[in-house]
Design an enzyme around this catalytic site. Structure first.
Site, PDB file in Angstrom:
ATOM      1  CB  CYS A 126     -68.045  51.636 -42.272  1.00 37.82           C
ATOM      2  SG  CYS A 126     -67.143  51.243 -40.770  1.00 37.82           S
ATOM      3  CB  CYS A 159     -61.892  47.409 -40.874  1.00 36.26           C
ATOM      4  SG  CYS A 159     -62.882  47.549 -42.372  1.00 36.26           S
TER       5      CYS A 159
HETATM    6 FE1  FES Z   1     -66.843  49.173 -40.766  1.00 39.55          FE
HETATM    7 FE2  FES Z   1     -65.024  47.373 -41.422  1.00 39.55          FE
HETATM    8  S1  FES Z   1     -66.617  48.155 -42.683  1.00 39.55           S
HETATM    9  S2  FES Z   1     -65.242  48.419 -39.577  1.00 39.55           S
END
Ligand code: FES
Length: 144
Positions: free
Chosen positions: A35, A104
């Site tokens: 992400c 995450c």
């Molecule tokens: Fe990036 Fe959770 S979406 S750390």
């Protein structure tokens, strides 16, 4: 069932150990390849014990909750125990994370390992490199 457990919501809305430690003994910063979010962990170490820990993140709510829980789990503990902490154990302590949010929780685990490694490196302490399997090939880590 709610998407997030009460514990996740509690740690997300009232995160523990947020901030910076000036003159930290070990600092770890990692990015999440999935992400692009970033996590930074600061450790204060007394002998072999983590006497204080703080984190900063540009992560989502699950990353905040995971780091909050992870820092609580390693505070006051020996370094060896902190290195054993897995993202699965953190997720379990939070009563679970949705499957698509498990990545995450990896941020917290990796940042803690990176901070311990930084402490070892800075102090010339010899360590078992196999404890940091990701470090050699890791694309997340900012050090090359
Ligand atoms: Fe990036 Fe959770 S979406 S750390």
């Amino acid at each position: 069932m709610a998407l997030y457990s009460e514990k996740v919501m509690d740690h997300f809305t009232h995160p523990r150990n947020v901030g910076v430690i000036e003159n930290a003994d070990g600092v770890g910063e990692v990015g999440n390849a999935k992400c692009g979010d970033i996590m930074k962990i600061y450790l204060k170490i007394d002998g072999d014990i983590i006497s204080d820990v703080k984190f900063e993140t540009f992560g989502c709510g699950s990353a905040i909750a995971s780091s909050s829980m992870a820092t609580e789990m390693i505070k006051g503990k020996p370094l060896s125990e902190a290195l054993q902490l897995s993202n699965k154990a953190v997720a379990e302590a939070l009563d679970g994370l949705p499957a698509h949010k498990m990545h995450c929780s990896v941020l917290a685990e990796e940042a803690i390992k990176s901070a311990v490694k930084d402490y070892y490196d800075k102090n010339g302490i010899d360590y078992d490199k196999s404890q940091f399997p990701d470090c050699a090939s890791c694309v997340h880590c900012h050090e090359s």
